[in-house]
Motif scaffolding. Structure first.
Motif, PDB file in Angstrom:
ATOM      1  N   ARG A  43       0.960  -1.157  -0.187  1.00 17.58           N
ATOM      2  CA  ARG A  43       0.016   0.074   0.077  1.00 17.58           C
ATOM      3  C   ARG A  43       0.837   1.314  -0.045  1.00 17.58           C
ATOM      4  N   THR A  44       1.969   1.393   0.677  1.00 14.12           N
ATOM      5  CA  THR A  44       2.775   2.575   0.896  1.00 14.12           C
ATOM      6  C   THR A  44       3.537   2.732  -0.770  1.00 14.12           C
ATOM      7  N   ALA A  47       0.949   4.004  -2.852  1.00 13.50           N
ATOM      8  CA  ALA A  47       0.598   5.366  -2.643  1.00 13.50           C
ATOM      9  C   ALA A  47       1.533   6.320  -3.083  1.00 13.50           C
ATOM     10  N   ASP A  54      -3.861   9.996   1.297  1.00 10.27           N
ATOM     11  CA  ASP A  54      -4.066   9.072   2.310  1.00 10.27           C
ATOM     12  C   ASP A  54      -4.132   7.580   1.949  1.00 10.27           C
ATOM     13  N   GLU A  55      -3.216   6.735   2.553  1.00  6.13           N
ATOM     14  CA  GLU A  55      -3.136   5.500   2.350  1.00  6.13           C
ATOM     15  C   GLU A  55      -4.306   4.527   2.802  1.00  6.13           C
ATOM     16  N   ASN A  56      -5.272   5.291   3.637  1.00  6.85           N
ATOM     17  CA  ASN A  56      -6.426   4.326   4.108  1.00  6.85           C
ATOM     18  C   ASN A  56      -7.495   4.521   2.581  1.00  6.85           C
ATOM     19  N   ILE A  58      -6.480   3.169  -0.026  1.00  7.05           N
ATOM     20  CA  ILE A  58      -6.082   2.104  -0.925  1.00  7.05           C
ATOM     21  C   ILE A  58      -6.234   0.840  -0.306  1.00  7.05           C
TER      22      ILE A  58
END
Length: 136
Positions: A43-44, A47, A54-56, A58
């Motif tokens: 996820r990082t 991003a 905002d990683e949330n 993904i």
């Protein structure tokens, strides 16, 4: 396994779904000298690739390791904003991301209620059994 080794992320079948307000794609990971890569790390990296603040927003899931190792294929979603993600994503994935709490329930009580309802038909399941009249 150690943290050494390189990871390359490639996306295939990339499309923007305007009805759901998200980008969706297949993720291909190739990695060397390393075990399965954590979803948080994926996820990082996504991003960074797609310049998401905002990683949330993904969501990655459905990863399968190729036999012999070295390659993983999965699915990814990037929502336009967090509100859209909370509205559309299934609850279990939101719980995994830490965006909502797991609903705690007593399994035994749920099963007992289900079995009691089996005895009745129609509206009686909702309203409950009829009370018997007492004779005086």
């Amino acid at each position: 396994m150690g943290g050494e080794g390189t990871i390359s992320i490639q996306t295939r079948k990339f499309m923007y779904n305007s009805l759901l307000g998200r980008k969706q794609f297949v993720i291909e990971l190739t990695h060397t000298k390393r075990g399965t890569i954590p979803k948080a790390e994926i996820r990082t990296k996504l991003a960074e690739m797609y310049k998401v603040q905002d990683e949330n927003t993904i969501s990655v899931f459905g990863f399968r390791n190729q036999f012999g190792g070295g390659k993983i294929i999965g699915f990814g979603l990037i929502y336009d904003d967090l509100a859209q993600a909370k509205k559309i994503e299934p609850r279990y994935r939101l719980v995994r991301l830490g965006l909502t709490n797991k609903k705690e329930s007593n399994r035994k009580q749920l099963k007992e209620r289900k079995n009691r309802q089996k005895k009745y038909r129609g509206l009686a399941k909702i309203k409950g059994p009829k009370k018997k009249k007492t004779e005086k």
